[in-house]
Design a protein around this motif. Structure first.
Motif, mmCIF file in Angstrom:
data_model
loop_
_atom_site.group_PDB
_atom_site.id
_atom_site.type_symbol
_atom_site.label_atom_id
_atom_site.label_comp_id
_atom_site.label_asym_id
_atom_site.label_seq_id
_atom_site.Cartn_x
_atom_site.Cartn_y
_atom_site.Cartn_z
ATOM 1 N N ARG A 71 0.844 -1.199 0.000
ATOM 2 C CA ARG A 71 0.000 0.000 0.000
ATOM 3 C C ARG A 71 0.878 1.247 0.000
ATOM 4 N N ARG A 72 0.397 2.299 -0.611
ATOM 5 C CA ARG A 72 1.006 3.622 -0.503
ATOM 6 C C ARG A 72 -0.025 4.483 0.202
ATOM 7 N N CYS A 73 0.349 5.016 1.354
ATOM 8 C CA CYS A 73 -0.606 5.736 2.194
ATOM 9 C C CYS A 73 -0.201 7.192 2.377
ATOM 10 N N ALA A 74 -1.193 8.040 2.487
ATOM 11 C CA ALA A 74 -0.996 9.460 2.786
ATOM 12 C C ALA A 74 -1.884 9.780 3.987
ATOM 13 N N PHE A 75 -1.394 10.668 4.850
ATOM 14 C CA PHE A 75 -2.141 11.039 6.039
ATOM 15 C C PHE A 75 -1.515 12.291 6.637
ATOM 16 N N VAL A 100 3.579 10.689 3.848
ATOM 17 C CA VAL A 100 3.353 9.572 2.929
ATOM 18 C C VAL A 100 4.230 8.420 3.388
ATOM 19 N N ALA A 101 3.797 7.209 3.105
ATOM 20 C CA ALA A 101 4.579 6.026 3.470
ATOM 21 C C ALA A 101 4.188 4.855 2.585
ATOM 22 N N ARG A 102 5.147 3.980 2.369
ATOM 23 C CA ARG A 102 4.868 2.698 1.715
ATOM 24 C C ARG A 102 4.768 1.650 2.816
ATOM 25 N N LEU A 103 3.700 0.868 2.790
ATOM 26 C CA LEU A 103 3.514 -0.208 3.762
ATOM 27 C C LEU A 103 3.410 -1.533 3.030
ATOM 28 N N SER A 104 3.901 -2.580 3.680
ATOM 29 C CA SER A 104 3.798 -3.911 3.087
ATOM 30 C C SER A 104 3.468 -4.919 4.169
ATOM 31 N N LEU A 105 2.893 -6.021 3.742
ATOM 32 C CA LEU A 105 2.559 -7.106 4.647
ATOM 33 C C LEU A 105 3.771 -8.019 4.718
ATOM 34 N N GLU A 106 4.365 -8.116 5.909
ATOM 35 C CA GLU A 106 5.589 -8.894 6.100
ATOM 36 C C GLU A 106 5.278 -10.151 6.897
ATOM 37 N N SER A 107 5.940 -11.239 6.535
ATOM 38 C CA SER A 107 5.787 -12.495 7.244
ATOM 39 C C SER A 107 6.675 -12.483 8.487
ATOM 40 N N VAL A 117 7.703 0.222 4.990
ATOM 41 C CA VAL A 117 8.848 -0.289 4.236
ATOM 42 C C VAL A 117 10.091 0.537 4.567
ATOM 43 N N HIS A 118 11.200 -0.168 4.740
ATOM 44 C CA HIS A 118 12.503 0.460 4.964
ATOM 45 C C HIS A 118 13.439 0.061 3.844
ATOM 46 N N THR A 119 14.340 0.953 3.489
ATOM 47 C CA THR A 119 15.347 0.672 2.470
ATOM 48 C C THR A 119 16.722 0.697 3.126
ATOM 49 N N PRO A 120 17.699 0.015 2.541
ATOM 50 C CA PRO A 120 19.044 0.013 3.141
ATOM 51 C C PRO A 120 19.602 1.430 3.243
ATOM 52 N N GLY A 121 20.355 1.665 4.282
ATOM 53 C CA GLY A 121 20.999 2.964 4.478
ATOM 54 C C GLY A 121 22.325 2.767 5.178
ATOM 55 N N LYS A 122 23.030 3.840 5.397
ATOM 56 C CA LYS A 122 24.303 3.768 6.117
ATOM 57 C C LYS A 122 23.990 3.611 7.598
ATOM 58 N N GLY A 123 24.393 2.520 8.186
ATOM 59 C CA GLY A 123 24.090 2.268 9.601
ATOM 60 C C GLY A 123 22.687 1.729 9.756
ATOM 61 N N HIS A 124 21.710 2.609 9.914
ATOM 62 C CA HIS A 124 20.313 2.207 10.054
ATOM 63 C C HIS A 124 19.650 2.188 8.683
ATOM 64 N N SER A 125 18.567 1.418 8.582
ATOM 65 C CA SER A 125 17.764 1.470 7.371
ATOM 66 C C SER A 125 17.083 2.834 7.294
ATOM 67 N N ARG A 126 16.575 3.176 6.129
ATOM 68 C CA ARG A 126 15.869 4.445 5.927
ATOM 69 C C ARG A 126 14.382 4.148 5.775
ATOM 70 N N THR A 127 13.572 4.894 6.478
ATOM 71 C CA THR A 127 12.134 4.706 6.407
ATOM 72 C C THR A 127 11.577 5.353 5.134
ATOM 73 N N THR A 128 10.511 4.757 4.605
ATOM 74 C CA THR A 128 9.802 5.384 3.488
ATOM 75 C C THR A 128 8.730 6.340 4.001
ATOM 76 N N LEU A 129 8.540 6.407 5.325
ATOM 77 C CA LEU A 129 7.582 7.331 5.915
ATOM 78 C C LEU A 129 8.227 8.714 5.940
ATOM 79 N N GLN A 130 7.709 9.607 5.152
ATOM 80 C CA GLN A 130 8.254 10.961 5.049
ATOM 81 C C GLN A 130 7.174 11.981 5.392
ATOM 82 N N CYS A 131 7.535 12.919 6.250
ATOM 83 C CA CYS A 131 6.605 13.959 6.702
ATOM 84 C C CYS A 131 7.228 15.331 6.499
ATOM 85 N N LYS A 132 6.372 16.310 6.336
ATOM 86 C CA LYS A 132 6.810 17.700 6.284
ATOM 87 C C LYS A 132 5.703 18.557 6.879
ATOM 88 N N PRO A 133 6.069 19.740 7.372
ATOM 89 C CA PRO A 133 5.029 20.615 7.930
ATOM 90 C C PRO A 133 3.959 20.898 6.885
#
Length: 138
Positions: A71-75, A100-107, A117-133
């Motif tokens: 799912r791609r969600c906005a809120f 906005v965020a991408r969500l997936s059903l994980e086993s 959903v998270h993507t690989p990043g340096k150290g920690h993964s990066r979230t696809t959940l992005q917010c702005k004022p």
């Protein structure tokens, strides 16, 4: 085994708003703790300055698109300071964020769970959940 997982995800009923809210809150808390890519949601925004006087946070106008296990969600996230807060820094924090965020059903061992959903990043993964004022209505 792979075929069973594919069939499970293909026959997945639409997620409930509780499942999506739970995934979003989990990721917001995780992001506030480790800072994994969502700069608008800091510890201060999430919890406020005084741990005794927590702000009220709400997910507002959740809307998702997609089918199956993705799912791609906005809120919007609404933040209302505790009525007793007088700290100008707490009061100056953005009252509403648009996200906005991408969500997936994980086993998982406990069964399938909706997650941001998270993507690989340096150290920690990066979230696809992005917010702005959120821009004020004109």
């Amino acid at each position: 085994m792979l075929l069973a997982m594919i069939l499970m995800f293909a026959a997945t009923p639409a997620p409930t708003s509780d499942q999506l809210h739970s995934a979003i809150w989990h990721d917001l808390y995780l992001n506030a703790m480790i800072g994994n890519g969502n700069e608008a949601v800091t510890m201060r925004w999430h919890f406020g300055h005084d741990q005794e006087l927590l702000p009220t946070l709400q997910i507002v106008d959740l809307s998702c698109k997609g089918q199956g296990a993705s799912r791609r969600c906005a809120f919007d996230l609404s933040r209302t300071p505790h009525p007793e807060v007088t700290d100008p820094a707490d009061l100056a924090e953005a009252r509403r964020l648009t996200c906005v965020a991408r969500l997936s059903l994980e086993s998982t061992r406990g069964g399938p769970v909706w997650q941001v959903v998270h993507t690989p990043g340096k150290g920690h993964s990066r979230t696809t959940l992005q917010c702005k004022p959120k821009e004020p209505a004109r």
